[in-house]
Design a protein around this motif. Structure first.
Motif, short mmCIF file in Angstrom:
data_model
loop_
_atom_site.label_atom_id
_atom_site.label_comp_id
_atom_site.label_asym_id
_atom_site.label_seq_id
_atom_site.Cartn_x
_atom_site.Cartn_y
_atom_site.Cartn_z
N SER A 112 36.48 46.27 30.32
CA SER A 112 36.62 46.79 31.68
C SER A 112 37.16 48.22 31.68
N VAL A 113 38.15 48.47 30.83
CA VAL A 113 38.74 49.82 30.76
C VAL A 113 37.71 50.81 30.22
N GLU A 114 36.95 50.43 29.21
CA GLU A 114 35.92 51.32 28.65
C GLU A 114 34.86 51.64 29.71
N LEU A 115 34.44 50.63 30.46
CA LEU A 115 33.44 50.86 31.50
C LEU A 115 34.01 51.71 32.63
N MET A 116 35.28 51.54 32.93
CA MET A 116 35.92 52.38 33.94
C MET A 116 35.91 53.84 33.50
N GLN A 117 36.23 54.09 32.24
CA GLN A 117 36.26 55.46 31.73
C GLN A 117 34.88 56.09 31.72
N GLU A 118 33.84 55.28 31.53
CA GLU A 118 32.47 55.78 31.52
C GLU A 118 31.93 56.02 32.93
N THR A 119 32.34 55.18 33.89
CA THR A 119 31.69 55.20 35.20
C THR A 119 32.58 55.63 36.37
N GLY A 120 33.90 55.53 36.22
CA GLY A 120 34.80 55.84 37.33
C GLY A 120 35.02 54.68 38.27
N ILE A 121 34.55 53.49 37.90
CA ILE A 121 34.80 52.27 38.69
C ILE A 121 36.09 51.66 38.18
N PRO A 122 37.05 51.35 39.05
CA PRO A 122 38.33 50.81 38.57
C PRO A 122 38.16 49.55 37.71
N ALA A 123 38.87 49.51 36.61
CA ALA A 123 38.83 48.33 35.73
C ALA A 123 39.30 47.10 36.49
N SER A 124 40.22 47.28 37.43
CA SER A 124 40.72 46.15 38.22
C SER A 124 39.60 45.51 39.03
N VAL A 125 38.71 46.34 39.55
CA VAL A 125 37.57 45.84 40.33
C VAL A 125 36.60 45.09 39.42
N ILE A 126 36.28 45.71 38.29
CA ILE A 126 35.33 45.10 37.35
C ILE A 126 35.85 43.74 36.88
N LEU A 127 37.07 43.73 36.39
CA LEU A 127 37.63 42.51 35.82
C LEU A 127 37.96 41.47 36.89
N GLY A 128 38.48 41.91 38.03
CA GLY A 128 38.83 40.98 39.11
C GLY A 128 37.62 40.22 39.63
N ILE A 129 36.52 40.95 39.83
CA ILE A 129 35.29 40.31 40.30
C ILE A 129 34.74 39.36 39.24
N ALA A 130 34.75 39.81 37.99
CA ALA A 130 34.26 38.95 36.90
C ALA A 130 35.06 37.66 36.81
N MET A 131 36.37 37.76 36.95
CA MET A 131 37.23 36.57 36.86
C MET A 131 36.92 35.58 37.99
N LEU A 132 36.72 36.12 39.18
CA LEU A 132 36.40 35.25 40.31
C LEU A 132 35.03 34.62 40.16
N GLU A 133 34.03 35.44 39.92
CA GLU A 133 32.64 34.96 39.91
C GLU A 133 32.32 34.05 38.72
N SER A 134 33.05 34.21 37.62
CA SER A 134 32.77 33.40 36.43
C SER A 134 33.77 32.28 36.22
N GLY A 135 34.77 32.17 37.10
CA GLY A 135 35.83 31.18 36.87
C GLY A 135 36.54 31.47 35.56
N THR A 136 36.84 32.73 35.31
CA THR A 136 37.39 33.24 34.05
C THR A 136 36.61 32.72 32.84
N GLY A 137 35.29 32.81 32.98
CA GLY A 137 34.41 32.47 31.87
C GLY A 137 34.10 31.00 31.72
N THR A 138 34.56 30.16 32.65
CA THR A 138 34.35 28.71 32.51
C THR A 138 33.16 28.18 33.30
N SER A 139 32.56 29.00 34.15
CA SER A 139 31.43 28.52 34.96
C SER A 139 30.19 28.32 34.08
N LYS A 140 29.28 27.51 34.58
CA LYS A 140 28.03 27.27 33.83
C LYS A 140 27.25 28.56 33.68
N ASN A 141 27.25 29.40 34.72
CA ASN A 141 26.52 30.66 34.64
C ASN A 141 27.10 31.56 33.55
#
Length: 198
Positions: free
Chosen positions: A64-93
């Motif tokens: 998330s931090v690397e992508l933030m540095q490349e794109t200017g999107i906050p790492a908190s946004v990237i990681l926070g959304i990923a955690m919600l949408e994936s159930g912190t990696g536990t979802s079937k998707n």
């Protein structure tokens, strides 16, 4: 004055009373055992969930931090959304499709996993899912105005307004809660020079 006691209780009544006392005692012990087992299961699930979240953060904070540095999107946004949408990696998707952001698209689950259908996009890796997510945001009309802005709430409102989630304000609340609970906003301090547009 002496009270008269009723000595006319039949043996059946006495036996029934004793039997009821034994049943109540047994039921109380069984209920206590069930409660104890239930409590242990809950505690072990909490422990598993905490370990799962800890592992997820350890694995994807650097991404998330690397992508933030490349794109200017906050790492908190990237990681926070990923955690919600994936159930912190536990979802079937997340497990079957490497999809951490709930992005809709093609997959080959019908060929590889009989009985499970999904409308979500399949990725070759977890990191590919993260990379595609930031690429999608970078294509938004409002992206240039927000690039390098580390106010995660501004990003979440813009994304919600442009239809990222059908859950609306509830989605914003849930992502914000994750960002605050795990102090993901601290990651945004590593933005570096991308904030100035370089």
């Amino acid at each position: 004055m002496m009270l008269k006691t009723n000595n006319n209780l039949s043996p059946v009544t006495t036996t029934n009373t004793k039997l009821m006392c034994m049943i109540n005692s047994t039921m109380s012990k069984a209920a206590a055992c069930i409660c104890a087992v239930f409590l242990l299961l809950m505690l072990s699930n909490v422990g598993y969930a905490q370990q799962s979240t800890s592992n997820y953060l350890k694995k994807f904070k650097p991404v998330s931090v690397e992508l933030m540095q490349e794109t200017g999107i906050p790492a908190s946004v990237i990681l926070g959304i990923a955690m919600l949408e994936s159930g912190t990696g536990t979802s079937k998707n997340a497990k079957l499709l490497h999809n951490h952001f709930g992005i809709v698209g093609k997959n080959n689950l019908q060929q590889t996993n009989a009985g499970y259908k999904s409308r979500y996009k399949q990725y070759l890796s977890d990191v590919a899912s993260y990379e595609h997510f930031v690429q999608l945001l970078a294509k938004k009309k409002w992206f240039a105005d927000l690039k390098g802005n580390m106010e995660y709430s501004t990003w979440l409102h813009k994304m919600n307004h442009s239809g990222y989630s059908t859950a609306g304000q509830e989605w914003i609340k849930r992502v914000t809660s994750i960002i605050n609970r795990y102090k993901l906003y601290k990651l945004d301090a590593a933005i570096g020079s991308v904030a100035s547009g370089s």
